[in-house]
Write a protein that holds these residues in place. Structure first.
Motif, PDB file in Angstrom:
ATOM      1  N   GLU A 187       0.809  -1.219   0.000  1.00  0.00           N
ATOM      2  CA  GLU A 187       0.000   0.000   0.000  1.00  0.00           C
ATOM      3  C   GLU A 187       0.841   1.267   0.000  1.00  0.00           C
ATOM      4  O   GLU A 187       0.303   2.364  -0.166  1.00  0.00           O
ATOM      5  CB  GLU A 187      -0.935  -0.010   1.213  1.00  0.00           C
ATOM      6  N   HIS A 188       2.144   1.117   0.193  1.00  0.00           N
ATOM      7  CA  HIS A 188       3.032   2.276   0.154  1.00  0.00           C
ATOM      8  C   HIS A 188       3.859   2.328  -1.124  1.00  0.00           C
ATOM      9  O   HIS A 188       4.894   3.010  -1.187  1.00  0.00           O
ATOM     10  CB  HIS A 188       3.937   2.296   1.383  1.00  0.00           C
ATOM     11  N   GLY A 189       3.403   1.620  -2.164  1.00  0.00           N
ATOM     12  CA  GLY A 189       3.977   1.810  -3.483  1.00  0.00           C
ATOM     13  C   GLY A 189       4.969   0.774  -3.943  1.00  0.00           C
ATOM     14  O   GLY A 189       5.636   0.980  -4.965  1.00  0.00           O
ATOM     15  N   PHE A 190       5.062  -0.343  -3.241  1.00  0.00           N
ATOM     16  CA  PHE A 190       6.061  -1.337  -3.610  1.00  0.00           C
ATOM     17  C   PHE A 190       5.428  -2.591  -4.208  1.00  0.00           C
ATOM     18  O   PHE A 190       4.394  -3.063  -3.735  1.00  0.00           O
ATOM     19  CB  PHE A 190       6.878  -1.761  -2.387  1.00  0.00           C
ATOM     20  N   ASP A 191       6.066  -3.109  -5.252  1.00  0.00           N
ATOM     21  CA  ASP A 191       5.847  -4.492  -5.653  1.00  0.00           C
ATOM     22  C   ASP A 191       6.683  -5.327  -4.684  1.00  0.00           C
ATOM     23  O   ASP A 191       7.918  -5.217  -4.671  1.00  0.00           O
ATOM     24  CB  ASP A 191       6.308  -4.737  -7.091  1.00  0.00           C
TER      25      ASP A 191
END
Length: 400
Positions: free
Chosen positions: A215-219
């Motif tokens: 949810e903080h932008g990481f795959d």
């Protein structure tokens, strides 16, 4: 050797057979069987959380430990599939004073004792958990065993021998027992700006952590604890994360060396709990075993950067050995380091911040499952650290 009488269960409680908790110093606490029957061995520790027992039980960090709940009434909200933090219950044993006689919560799908039975977790109820906690606080966490069913009939000497012959938590590496067996991936959450790929070394990770990184932008690529440096470099992640987990950080040399080399490669790093201790070791500092550790969801921590006091969720029996004031040179040649957070109960190191490389860690659980959300900002702080690092590298390339 001392012995205490069991606390009488409520008249309406389902009667169960006798059980006994045996400590390595010879103390014995008689009670009633709770969950599976038989015998179990482990390090007895206490957790001060009044809620969140399901998250505690399914947290892999508790592997090898017999967990005592200081809250007197446990099980009233039952259990459900959503609040599972991993695939099963990991504690070696469970100690409660008063197990709930009935489940009373709209989210409940089963009773707690059903899950204890199905996962083979031997527990004990009807003991004076307050008295046992006072013993652990004075003498420190120690080896213990719970005996019920046919194993309750073992002699006092036989039970004590089993307890004392088990290995200590010191020097024990438990990562292989709790890690994922295979690599798996969780894509960046829908509607969130993608920041890059983060490699997560699973040393006993909780599901909430993976969710929040997504949810903080990481795959998110979750990797087994046995992942090698060559495999990590082949993945070429934009960031690196070491999770929480059980065992002695001094027994994790391979993971320490992996982290040290990735830090030298310049990969931004965030670690929690066990990941904090391993960062300390990768930087060249040592760790030590705490007398009884910090466990529960009400542990006060000071953030030195902001001066703010956070109430945090914790589960650790080891800590980084470092003065909480001043800057320290990394013996491993990774620049300056400072303690970013410390415990207000006993001044134990609760966070590390590297001043010359992009890396920081905390000893507690910012994903707060279960627990307060005071420290949730750390995921945003890490996201910004990775963005700043990427921008700096991009600017350097343009200048060249």
């Amino acid at each position: 050797m001392t012995s205490t009488a069991p606390i009488a269960p409520p008249a309406s409680a389902v009667p169960q057979g006798p059980a006994v908790l045996v400590l390595e110093d010879g103390k014995r606490y008689e009670g009633r069987a709770y969950g599976a029957t038989g015998h179990t061995l482990g390090e007895v520790v206490f957790s001060t959380g009044m809620t969140g027992y399901q998250e505690t039980l399914t947290d892999p960090s508790y592997a090898g430990q017999i967990v005592l709940m200081t809250a007197p009434h446990i099980g009233n909200t039952g259990v459900n599939n959503i609040d599972m933090e991993s695939r099963k219950i990991w504690v070696s044993g469970f100690i409660v004073r008063d197990p709930a006689r009935r489940v009373s919560n709209f989210r409940a799908e089963r009773s707690l004792d059903e899950d204890l039975n199905s996962d083979g977790v031997v527990g004990i109820s009807g003991v004076d958990t307050r008295a046992i906690t006072r013993v652990i606080r004075s003498a420190g966490a120690m080896r213990a065993g719970v005996f019920s069913g046919a194993d309750y009939e073992l002699s006092v000497d036989e039970q004590l021998k089993l307890v004392r012959e088990q290995e200590s938590m010191e020097g024990k590496n438990l990562s292989a027992a709790v890690t994922t067996l295979e690599r798996y991936e969780v894509p960046v959450a829908a509607g969130v700006e993608r920041l890059g790929t983060i490699a997560v070394l699973d040393l006993g990770i909780k599901r909430a952590t993976v969710q929040y990184l997504s949810e903080h932008g990481f795959d998110v690529v979750v990797l087994p604890a046995s992942t090698t440096l060559a495999q990590m470099r082949e993945l070429a992640p934009d960031a690196l994360f070491f999770s929480n987990g059980p065992g002695d950080p001094a027994a994790s040399d391979e993971q320490v060396e992996l982290l040290r080399e990735m830090l030298r490669d310049g990969v931004p790093y965030f670690g929690i709990c066990f990941g904090n201790q391993l960062l300390g070791r990768a930087l060249g500092f040592s760790t030590y075993k705490l007398p009884f550790g910090h466990r529960g969801i009400n542990q006060p921590v000071l953030d030195k950067r902001t001066g703010r006091v956070e109430i945090t969720a914790q589960n650790h029996g080891f800590a980084v050995d470092l003065p909480i004031e001043g800057e320290h040179d990394s013996p491993a040649g990774l620049g300056r380091v400072q303690v970013s957070h410390y415990s207000l109960n006993d001044q134990v190191v609760e966070g590390l911040e590297c001043l010359d490389i992009a890396a920081f860690s905390v000893q507690y659980h910012p994903e707060a499952a279960a627990g307060p959300h005071d420290a949730f900002y750390l995921f945003d702080r890490f996201r910004q650290l990775v963005k700043n690092r990427a921008a700096a590298e991009s600017g350097a390339k343009e200048n060249n």
